[in-house]
Design a protein around this motif. Structure first.
Motif, PDB file in Angstrom:
ATOM      1  N   THR A 155      20.281   1.140  51.174  1.00 41.29           N
ATOM      2  CA  THR A 155      19.361   0.912  50.052  1.00 41.29           C
ATOM      3  C   THR A 155      19.808  -0.243  49.159  1.00 41.29           C
ATOM      4  O   THR A 155      20.989  -0.593  49.131  1.00 41.29           O
ATOM      5  N   LYS A 181      24.325   4.592  52.327  1.00 40.60           N
ATOM      6  CA  LYS A 181      25.149   3.447  51.880  1.00 40.60           C
ATOM      7  C   LYS A 181      24.368   2.719  50.789  1.00 40.60           C
ATOM      8  O   LYS A 181      23.405   2.013  51.055  1.00 40.60           O
ATOM      9  N   GLU A 184      26.241  -2.695  47.054  1.00 43.43           N
ATOM     10  CA  GLU A 184      27.560  -2.851  46.413  1.00 43.43           C
ATOM     11  C   GLU A 184      27.425  -3.178  44.921  1.00 43.43           C
ATOM     12  O   GLU A 184      28.338  -2.915  44.151  1.00 43.43           O
ATOM     13  N   GLY A 214      27.939  -4.347  52.613  1.00 42.28           N
ATOM     14  CA  GLY A 214      27.113  -4.247  53.810  1.00 42.28           C
ATOM     15  C   GLY A 214      27.670  -5.068  54.956  1.00 42.28           C
ATOM     16  O   GLY A 214      27.661  -4.638  56.119  1.00 42.28           O
ATOM     17  N   SER A 235      16.304  -6.820  52.146  1.00 45.00           N
ATOM     18  CA  SER A 235      15.740  -8.143  52.414  1.00 45.00           C
ATOM     19  C   SER A 235      15.463  -8.360  53.912  1.00 45.00           C
ATOM     20  O   SER A 235      16.013  -7.665  54.769  1.00 45.00           O
ATOM     21  N   THR A 238      18.640  -9.276  56.241  1.00 39.50           N
ATOM     22  CA  THR A 238      19.463  -8.097  56.557  1.00 39.50           C
ATOM     23  C   THR A 238      18.734  -7.202  57.546  1.00 39.50           C
ATOM     24  O   THR A 238      19.338  -6.646  58.467  1.00 39.50           O
ATOM     25  N   LEU A 257      10.734  -3.915  53.241  1.00 39.96           N
ATOM     26  CA  LEU A 257      11.333  -5.226  52.962  1.00 39.96           C
ATOM     27  C   LEU A 257      10.670  -5.946  51.793  1.00 39.96           C
ATOM     28  O   LEU A 257      10.011  -5.328  50.968  1.00 39.96           O
ATOM     29  N   GLU A 384      10.185 -15.222  48.478  1.00 36.50           N
ATOM     30  CA  GLU A 384      10.407 -14.232  47.424  1.00 36.50           C
ATOM     31  C   GLU A 384      11.543 -14.696  46.503  1.00 36.50           C
ATOM     32  O   GLU A 384      12.646 -14.973  46.960  1.00 36.50           O
TER      33      GLU A 384
HETATM   34  P1  NAP Z   1      19.895  -6.856  50.939  1.00 36.21           P
HETATM   35  O1  NAP Z   1      20.826  -7.925  50.581  1.00 36.21           O
HETATM   36  O2  NAP Z   1      19.180  -6.924  52.222  1.00 36.21           O
HETATM   37  O3  NAP Z   1      20.728  -5.497  50.819  1.00 36.21           O
HETATM   38  C1  NAP Z   1      20.147  -4.229  50.994  1.00 36.21           C
HETATM   39  C2  NAP Z   1      21.201  -3.271  51.506  1.00 36.21           C
HETATM   40  O4  NAP Z   1      21.636  -3.677  52.792  1.00 36.21           O
HETATM   41  C3  NAP Z   1      22.453  -3.205  50.642  1.00 36.21           C
HETATM   42  O5  NAP Z   1      22.940  -1.893  50.599  1.00 36.21           O
HETATM   43  C4  NAP Z   1      23.391  -4.105  51.402  1.00 36.21           C
HETATM   44  O6  NAP Z   1      24.738  -3.890  51.129  1.00 36.21           O
HETATM   45  C5  NAP Z   1      23.052  -3.724  52.817  1.00 36.21           C
HETATM   46  N1  NAP Z   1      23.537  -4.659  53.823  1.00 36.21           N
HETATM   47  C6  NAP Z   1      23.857  -5.978  53.683  1.00 36.21           C
HETATM   48  N2  NAP Z   1      24.273  -6.485  54.861  1.00 36.21           N
HETATM   49  C7  NAP Z   1      24.232  -5.479  55.762  1.00 36.21           C
HETATM   50  C8  NAP Z   1      24.545  -5.371  57.140  1.00 36.21           C
HETATM   51  N3  NAP Z   1      25.003  -6.408  57.848  1.00 36.21           N
HETATM   52  N4  NAP Z   1      24.376  -4.177  57.750  1.00 36.21           N
HETATM   53  C9  NAP Z   1      23.917  -3.116  57.066  1.00 36.21           C
HETATM   54  N5  NAP Z   1      23.612  -3.162  55.756  1.00 36.21           N
HETATM   55  C10 NAP Z   1      23.765  -4.324  55.112  1.00 36.21           C
HETATM   56  O7  NAP Z   1      18.771  -6.695  49.825  1.00 36.21           O
HETATM   57  P2  NAP Z   1      18.959  -6.655  48.250  1.00 36.21           P
HETATM   58  O8  NAP Z   1      19.169  -8.027  47.747  1.00 36.21           O
HETATM   59  O9  NAP Z   1      19.954  -5.609  47.901  1.00 36.21           O
HETATM   60  O10 NAP Z   1      17.552  -6.105  47.800  1.00 36.21           O
HETATM   61  C11 NAP Z   1      16.484  -6.912  47.464  1.00 36.21           C
HETATM   62  C12 NAP Z   1      15.475  -6.942  48.584  1.00 36.21           C
HETATM   63  O11 NAP Z   1      14.994  -5.633  48.834  1.00 36.21           O
HETATM   64  C13 NAP Z   1      14.248  -7.768  48.230  1.00 36.21           C
HETATM   65  O12 NAP Z   1      13.856  -8.529  49.334  1.00 36.21           O
HETATM   66  C14 NAP Z   1      13.209  -6.702  47.912  1.00 36.21           C
HETATM   67  O13 NAP Z   1      11.879  -7.135  48.061  1.00 36.21           O
HETATM   68  C15 NAP Z   1      13.562  -5.649  48.883  1.00 36.21           C
HETATM   69  N6  NAP Z   1      13.010  -4.360  48.457  1.00 36.21           N
HETATM   70  C16 NAP Z   1      12.018  -3.794  49.200  1.00 36.21           C
HETATM   71  C17 NAP Z   1      11.459  -2.585  48.806  1.00 36.21           C
HETATM   72  C18 NAP Z   1      10.367  -1.943  49.609  1.00 36.21           C
HETATM   73  O14 NAP Z   1      10.187  -0.738  49.463  1.00 36.21           O
HETATM   74  N7  NAP Z   1       9.637  -2.654  50.437  1.00 36.21           N
HETATM   75  C19 NAP Z   1      11.928  -1.952  47.656  1.00 36.21           C
HETATM   76  C20 NAP Z   1      12.933  -2.563  46.920  1.00 36.21           C
HETATM   77  C21 NAP Z   1      13.480  -3.760  47.349  1.00 36.21           C
HETATM   78  P3  NAP Z   1      25.487  -4.859  50.058  1.00 36.21           P
HETATM   79  O15 NAP Z   1      24.816  -4.618  48.762  1.00 36.21           O
HETATM   80  O16 NAP Z   1      26.875  -4.400  50.097  1.00 36.21           O
HETATM   81  O17 NAP Z   1      25.317  -6.267  50.547  1.00 36.21           O
END
Ligand code: NAP
Ligand code: MG
Length: 487
Positions: A155, A181, A184, A214, A235, A238, A257, A384
């Motif tokens: 998440t 998870k 961070e 992550g 995102s 990811t 996403l 975005e």
């Molecule tokens: P992110 O960078 O993709 O991170 C999301 C989660 O994935 C975090 O817990 C992250 O851990 C983890 N992660 C990173 N690398 C990974 C890997 N290699 N393997 C497994 N997990 C990994 O996204 P964010 O910046 O936190 O969140 C913003 C994004 O979420 C935006 O694009 C937003 O639009 C989207 N979002 C979508 C919704 C929906 O319901 N559609 C809702 C809210 C947000 P770390 O934090 O440790 O990197």
């Protein structure tokens, strides 16, 4: 801060993992900061493959007993967790605000009550989960939802506990065990959830929480052969990485996403309502996946709409998210602010004009920004930003509005402001989006499906759709004859 406990907003938070009903430390740690003032909130356990494996092993060991637990008992335990969330609502709200900088008043009045509701809703939905039997030449087809196994739930930071429990609650209701998870940048409320679940009497290993980066712990979770479901909110890059990691095991994925959703304002709209809907897109400092960040306005009312929008946006108060009067708090991280400002600087260099905003303030604040004179194929219209930055473009007719609205790689949501029901129906039918709001925004029923099209996601969660994802759905066909071969 001492040992494995930190105190945030007066609340004690354990900074270790929660695995198999025990607190588990890691040799390494990462530092969690508050976006409000940059202060250090805690040194958090920095998990790696060993902790991921231990958590999946605990979830695997706990699965048979939890899957066999009667539905009514599972539902009772989920309600007990909801009770715990309600009892600790003030703690959860204060810790979440310290950790991610979103408004304390919305955490207290909207978000944390919704966290409790996530558990109550899926507990109740479980008890009414049913399907009519089908009859084929006297054969009965009976549909059932079997628990699938250990689930990995990953998440983001923008609504940490709300988005985590939107997955945890249906996964547990379905009879699955969970490894959560959190992001961070916002590890704290997930740790409190582990305490609450344990106090509620959830058996050891049914809910596990692993902390870490992550990039370091992710692959061990998402490629694990014992994991039966992965649900991810975050995102697009990811998501692609996780999909590749899960592919060799064919682990089913649910992906929620990002977006670049439009708000379409037609000349027949209530322009005050339209302007209010547009200003709402700055909520959570623009860090909302569903935000309608592209304002598409019919040419004939664009000037008047802009005037009303600017007037309303000027009334927003920016500052400390713990203050009752604040509308816009800080953005999550210095890195995110640089990213936001980079988007705005490049847009302006490409010819965009800032009607309002475009300024990085001291601390982690960015002024609410509206950019016009932007080209449809430009970065600022296509990508975005995830900050308080909107663009405004005009259209001549409905066909152009729909064309512009659909012309990105995303398809999460769309919002319409119009006075015509016929137009709303016509336009809605042509929009690529998982959710469409007409003359409103954000409200939705948990029985409804939620998710995105195109690069905004894969699959739908919510109501029965959540059980369809988290369960192995089974059809049992029984012969028309009796049970000993007799009629
Ligand atoms: P992110 O960078 O993709 O991170 C999301 C989660 O994935 C975090 O817990 C992250 O851990 C983890 N992660 C990173 N690398 C990974 C890997 N290699 N393997 C497994 N997990 C990994 O996204 P964010 O910046 O936190 O969140 C913003 C994004 O979420 C935006 O694009 C937003 O639009 C989207 N979002 C979508 C919704 C929906 O319901 N559609 C809702 C809210 C947000 P770390 O934090 O440790 O990197
Ligand atoms: Mg934080």
């Amino acid at each position: 801060m001492s040992g494995h406990l930190t105190t945030v907003a007066g609340v004690a938070v354990d900074t270790r993992h929660w695995i198999g009903g025990q607190r588990v430390a890691s040799a390494a740690a990462f530092t969690d900061h508050s976006p409000i003032d940059g202060s250090v909130l805690g040194e958090i356990a920095r998990g790696a493959a060993a902790e991921a494996d231990a958590a999946v092993a605990a979830a695997t060991a706990a699965f048979p007993a939890w899957a066999a637990t009667p539905r009514a008992e599972r539902a009772r335990l989920l309600h007990a967790i909801a009770d715990g969330v309600e009892r600790r609502l003030e703690d959860l709200a204060a810790v979440e605000t310290a950790d991610n900088g979103a408004l304390l008043r919305s955490h207290r009045r909207g978000v944390m009550p919704r966290v409790a509701h996530n558990f109550r809703f899926f507990a109740d939905r479980l008890l009414t989960l049913d399907h009519e039997d089908f009859d084929t030449r006297g054969h009965t087809n009976h549909i059932s939802w079997d628990p699938a196994g250990p689930c990995v739930l990953i998440t983001p930071w923008n609504a940490p506990l709300m988005l985590a429990t939107w997955k945890v609650a249906p996964a547990l209701a379905a009879g699955n065990t969970v490894v959560l998870k959190p992001a961070e940048w916002t590890p704290l409320t997930a740790s409190l959830l582990a305490d609450i679940a344990a106090e509620a009497g959830l058996p050891a290993g049914v809910l596990n929480v692993v902390q870490g980066l992550g990039s370091e712990i992710g692959d061990a979770l998402t490629s694990h052969p014992d994991v039966r479901r992965i649900s991810f909110t975050g995102s697009v890059p990811t998501a692609k990485h996780i999909a590749a990691s899960a592919a060799p095991q064919l682990t089913p994925l649910s992906l929620e996403l990002g977006g670049k959703s439009p708000l379409l304002v037609f000349a027949d709209a209530d322009l005050d309502l339209a302007a209010a809907l547009a200003v709402e897109q700055y909520d959570n400092a623009g860090q909302v996946c569903l935000a309608a960040t592209r304002l598409l306005v019919e040419e004939s009312v664009a000037e008047e709409f802009t005037r009303r929008f600017v007037e309303k946006a000027a009334q927003l108060t920016q500052g400390d998210p713990r203050e009752e009067a604040t509308d816009l708090g800080p953005n999550i991280h210095p890195r995110q602010l640089e990213k936001i400002d980079g988007f705005v600087r490049r847009a302006i260099a490409a010819g965009a004009r800032a009607v309002i905003g475009g300024t990085r303030l001291e601390g982690q604040y960015y002024t609410p920004t509206l950019l016009t004179d932007v080209a449809q194929d430009s970065e600022i219209v296509q990508e975005e930003v995830f900050g308080p930055v909107l663009t405004l473009q005009t259209f001549r007719d409905e066909a152009e509005a729909v064309r512009l609205a659909n012309d990105t790689r995303f398809g999460l949501a769309a919002t319409l402001a119009t006075g015509s029901r016929e137009r709303a129906e016509r336009v809605t039918g042509q929009l690529v989006a998982g959710t469409v709001w007409v003359n409103c925004f954000f409200v939705r029923d948990l029985r409804a499906p939620f998710g995105g099209s195109r690069h905004s996601g894969v699959g739908r969660e919510g109501g029965t759709w959540s059980f369809d994802f988290y369960c192995d759905v089974k059809n049992t066909v029984s012969a028309p004859k009796g049970w000993n071969g007799h009629g």
